[in-house]
Design a protein around this motif. Structure first.
Motif, PDB file in Angstrom:
ATOM      1  N   ASP A  25       0.815  -1.221   0.000  1.00 33.73           N
ATOM      2  CA  ASP A  25       0.000   0.000   0.000  1.00 33.73           C
ATOM      3  C   ASP A  25       0.847   1.270   0.000  1.00 33.73           C
ATOM      4  O   ASP A  25       0.425   2.298   0.514  1.00 33.73           O
ATOM      5  N   GLY A  26       2.054   1.215  -0.556  1.00 33.11           N
ATOM      6  CA  GLY A  26       2.875   2.407  -0.662  1.00 33.11           C
ATOM      7  C   GLY A  26       3.632   2.763   0.598  1.00 33.11           C
ATOM      8  O   GLY A  26       4.313   3.765   0.646  1.00 33.11           O
ATOM      9  N   LEU A  27       3.522   1.948   1.673  1.00 34.74           N
ATOM     10  CA  LEU A  27       4.222   2.269   2.911  1.00 34.74           C
ATOM     11  C   LEU A  27       5.683   1.863   2.819  1.00 34.74           C
ATOM     12  O   LEU A  27       5.984   0.775   2.326  1.00 34.74           O
ATOM     13  N   PRO A  28       6.596   2.702   3.247  1.00 33.89           N
ATOM     14  CA  PRO A  28       7.989   2.266   3.338  1.00 33.89           C
ATOM     15  C   PRO A  28       8.078   1.044   4.243  1.00 33.89           C
ATOM     16  O   PRO A  28       7.375   0.938   5.234  1.00 33.89           O
ATOM     17  N   ASP A  29       8.961   0.108   3.905  1.00 37.66           N
ATOM     18  CA  ASP A  29       8.973  -1.146   4.655  1.00 37.66           C
ATOM     19  C   ASP A  29       9.465  -0.987   6.078  1.00 37.66           C
ATOM     20  O   ASP A  29       9.146  -1.811   6.925  1.00 37.66           O
ATOM     21  N   ARG A  30      10.248   0.055   6.414  1.00 35.05           N
ATOM     22  CA  ARG A  30      10.666   0.204   7.802  1.00 35.05           C
ATOM     23  C   ARG A  30       9.499   0.629   8.688  1.00 35.05           C
ATOM     24  O   ARG A  30       9.404   0.214   9.843  1.00 35.05           O
ATOM     25  N   LEU A  31       8.610   1.451   8.184  1.00 35.32           N
ATOM     26  CA  LEU A  31       7.397   1.762   8.942  1.00 35.32           C
ATOM     27  C   LEU A  31       6.462   0.559   8.947  1.00 35.32           C
ATOM     28  O   LEU A  31       5.800   0.282   9.961  1.00 35.32           O
ATOM     29  N   GLU A  32       6.405  -0.141   7.845  1.00 36.82           N
ATOM     30  CA  GLU A  32       5.578  -1.346   7.804  1.00 36.82           C
ATOM     31  C   GLU A  32       6.087  -2.377   8.806  1.00 36.82           C
ATOM     32  O   GLU A  32       5.294  -3.071   9.461  1.00 36.82           O
ATOM     33  N   ALA A  33       7.402  -2.458   8.970  1.00 33.06           N
ATOM     34  CA  ALA A  33       7.963  -3.394   9.944  1.00 33.06           C
ATOM     35  C   ALA A  33       7.511  -3.037  11.360  1.00 33.06           C
ATOM     36  O   ALA A  33       7.245  -3.934  12.178  1.00 33.06           O
ATOM     37  N   LEU A  34       7.416  -1.739  11.654  1.00 39.62           N
ATOM     38  CA  LEU A  34       6.924  -1.327  12.972  1.00 39.62           C
ATOM     39  C   LEU A  34       5.457  -1.732  13.149  1.00 39.62           C
ATOM     40  O   LEU A  34       5.052  -2.170  14.237  1.00 39.62           O
ATOM     41  N   ILE A  35       4.684  -1.572  12.092  1.00 40.22           N
ATOM     42  CA  ILE A  35       3.271  -1.959  12.166  1.00 40.22           C
ATOM     43  C   ILE A  35       3.143  -3.453  12.441  1.00 40.22           C
ATOM     44  O   ILE A  35       2.356  -3.888  13.291  1.00 40.22           O
ATOM     45  N   GLU A  36       3.941  -4.253  11.746  1.00 43.45           N
ATOM     46  CA  GLU A  36       3.889  -5.701  11.946  1.00 43.45           C
ATOM     47  C   GLU A  36       4.359  -6.082  13.342  1.00 43.45           C
ATOM     48  O   GLU A  36       3.825  -7.010  13.953  1.00 43.45           O
ATOM     49  N   ARG A  37       5.353  -5.365  13.874  1.00 42.72           N
ATOM     50  CA  ARG A  37       5.819  -5.626  15.239  1.00 42.72           C
ATOM     51  C   ARG A  37       4.741  -5.302  16.259  1.00 42.72           C
ATOM     52  O   ARG A  37       4.624  -5.956  17.300  1.00 42.72           O
ATOM     53  N   ALA A  38       3.960  -4.267  15.969  1.00 44.38           N
ATOM     54  CA  ALA A  38       2.954  -3.815  16.934  1.00 44.38           C
ATOM     55  C   ALA A  38       1.710  -4.692  16.938  1.00 44.38           C
ATOM     56  O   ALA A  38       1.034  -4.806  17.977  1.00 44.38           O
ATOM     57  N   ARG A  39       1.408  -5.337  15.839  1.00 39.81           N
ATOM     58  CA  ARG A  39       0.122  -6.019  15.689  1.00 39.81           C
ATOM     59  C   ARG A  39      -0.149  -7.116  16.718  1.00 39.81           C
ATOM     60  O   ARG A  39      -1.303  -7.282  17.140  1.00 39.81           O
ATOM     61  N   PRO A  40       0.841  -7.902  17.160  1.00 39.85           N
ATOM     62  CA  PRO A  40       0.522  -8.962  18.134  1.00 39.85           C
ATOM     63  C   PRO A  40       0.115  -8.438  19.512  1.00 39.85           C
ATOM     64  O   PRO A  40      -0.405  -9.210  20.322  1.00 39.85           O
ATOM     65  N   ASN A  41       0.354  -7.181  19.787  1.00 39.24           N
ATOM     66  CA  ASN A  41       0.015  -6.629  21.093  1.00 39.24           C
ATOM     67  C   ASN A  41      -1.488  -6.367  21.211  1.00 39.24           C
ATOM     68  O   ASN A  41      -2.196  -6.247  20.217  1.00 39.24           O
ATOM     69  N   GLN A  42      -1.929  -6.259  22.458  1.00 40.72           N
ATOM     70  CA  GLN A  42      -3.328  -5.922  22.701  1.00 40.72           C
ATOM     71  C   GLN A  42      -3.615  -4.531  22.160  1.00 40.72           C
ATOM     72  O   GLN A  42      -2.863  -3.587  22.442  1.00 40.72           O
ATOM     73  N   PRO A  43      -4.674  -4.349  21.361  1.00 39.70           N
ATOM     74  CA  PRO A  43      -4.977  -3.012  20.837  1.00 39.70           C
ATOM     75  C   PRO A  43      -5.182  -2.003  21.966  1.00 39.70           C
ATOM     76  O   PRO A  43      -5.745  -2.330  23.014  1.00 39.70           O
ATOM     77  N   MET A  44      -4.720  -0.777  21.743  1.00 43.46           N
ATOM     78  CA  MET A  44      -4.922   0.290  22.724  1.00 43.46           C
ATOM     79  C   MET A  44      -6.334   0.840  22.622  1.00 43.46           C
ATOM     80  O   MET A  44      -6.806   1.144  21.518  1.00 43.46           O
ATOM     81  N   ARG A  45      -6.968   0.988  23.758  1.00 43.42           N
ATOM     82  CA  ARG A  45      -8.245   1.711  23.782  1.00 43.42           C
ATOM     83  C   ARG A  45      -7.915   3.193  23.572  1.00 43.42           C
ATOM     84  O   ARG A  45      -7.314   3.832  24.434  1.00 43.42           O
ATOM     85  N   THR A  46      -8.288   3.709  22.422  1.00 39.44           N
ATOM     86  CA  THR A  46      -7.821   5.034  22.000  1.00 39.44           C
ATOM     87  C   THR A  46      -8.994   5.969  21.781  1.00 39.44           C
ATOM     88  O   THR A  46      -9.868   5.702  20.952  1.00 39.44           O
TER      89      THR A  46
END
Length: 341
Positions: A25-46
């Protein structure tokens, strides 16, 4: 540029080459890597404050779909629903916390943190001053003992690592004490993003301590504060010109020996104007992608611009979630540490 030397792009064995086919989706892979690292965590109530346009709603929905946040939409219900309909977004499963206007939305979001119903805040379609006003309130806000500061997480194509730039959005003319907190906030975020011992460059116009330039005196003082344990978990050097901070070639040509120069993970600017211009130059002239978060409050604050894309909002949510998870892990370590008294 210091002393008339031109910026030299770093050329090292770590050089990062982008592949258009590898960027989802046009995202640089280093930011995408952060997204993938974050996904297994419990979502933040935001608490998403005043999301009354398609961009802020789309960003919140995208982050929810990626498992990064559990959005609480705070604002006038009819305006939120109208914005969702106009943008073709389905928000039927998301809770809406009704307020009359944007100012009340910001106040209500802060209250949700105090009651334990929200783990993070996310700016929607309102001005930053209005969003931050109840957050920084001395009696009812979200202040801690540490100064709040903003950090840009920058993925620039020619630089071989993520670069954190601070503070380019919150503190206009920080003094030495405030800069200490700004540096510590950035060091903590870098560690939360997986940088074990972040290299922090305190950048100025020159690399020598010059009494006529207050920023160089403060840079030197910050480095000594790190030596004395007043700043923890990072390597500091400064004053450094920006060229010395990021370019091994500039470091060698000036015969500088430094553990930080040429490979900085964090760039600390002298004031907001310098930081804001640096971040925007990287974004608009060097094809960098940015995520951003405010630290030093009771919870992470996702402070995006009204012009930011859904991708930027998504990456910013990932950064905030990784930081929140790191905070929880650090707190658990302190709690479980044996009592030696």
């Amino acid at each position: 540029m210091s002393n008339g030397h031109h910026f030299t792009r770093p050329i090292t064995s770590e050089s990062h080459i982008r592949s258009a086919t590898s960027l989802p989706d046009g995202l640089p892979d280093r930011l995408e890597a952060l997204i993938e690292r974050a996904r297994p965590n419990q979502p933040m109530r935001t608490a998403v404050v005043h999301p009354v346009d398609g961009d802020s709603l789309g960003g919140a929905l995208s982050a929810a779909e990626h498992g990064l946040i559990a959005p609480l939409l705070v604002g006038p219900p009819h305006r939120i629903r109208d914005a969702a309909e106009a943008a073709g977004l389905d928000i039927s499963t998301l809770p809406i916390i009704a307020t009359a206007h944007s100012h009340e939305a910001a106040e209500r979001a802060v209250a949700l943190v105090h009651t334990g119903e929200a783990d993070a805040l996310m700016k929607g379609a309102l001005h930053t001053d209005e969003f931050m006003h109840p957050i920084v309130d001395r009696s009812q806000g979200l202040r801690t003992a540490r100064r709040m500061s903003h950090v840009f997480v920058v993925d620039e194509p020619s630089y071989p690592r993520l670069m954190l730039v601070t503070d380019a959005a919150l503190n206009i003319h920080p003094n030495l004490e405030e800069k200490r907190d700004i540096v510590q906030n950035a060091a903590d975020l870098a560690r939360a993003l997986g940088i074990r011992l972040p290299r922090i460059a305190i950048v100025c116009a020159v690399e020598t301590v010059t009494p006529q330039m207050q920023s160089t005196l403060e840079a030197a003082a910050l480095c000594k504060m790190a030596d004395r344990g007043q700043i923890k978990g990072a390597l500091l050097d400064g004053p450094l010109g920006f060229d010395l901070a990021v370019s091994p070639g500039a470091m060698h040509s000036k015969h500088l020996h430094s553990e930080v120069a040429g490979r900085a993970d964090v760039v600390v600017v002298p004031d907001l104007e310098a930081g804001n211009m640096l971040a925007k130059q990287l974004e608009y002239l060097a094809d960098a992608r940015l995520a951003g978060v405010v630290l030093g409050a009771r919870v992470p604050i996702i402070l995006t611009s009204r012009s930011d894309s859904t991708h930027t909002r998504l990456a910013s949510c990932a950064v905030a979630l990784l930081y929140r998870q790191w905070q929880l892990e650090q707190s658990a370590l302190v709690t479980s540490a044996p009592d030696t008294t």
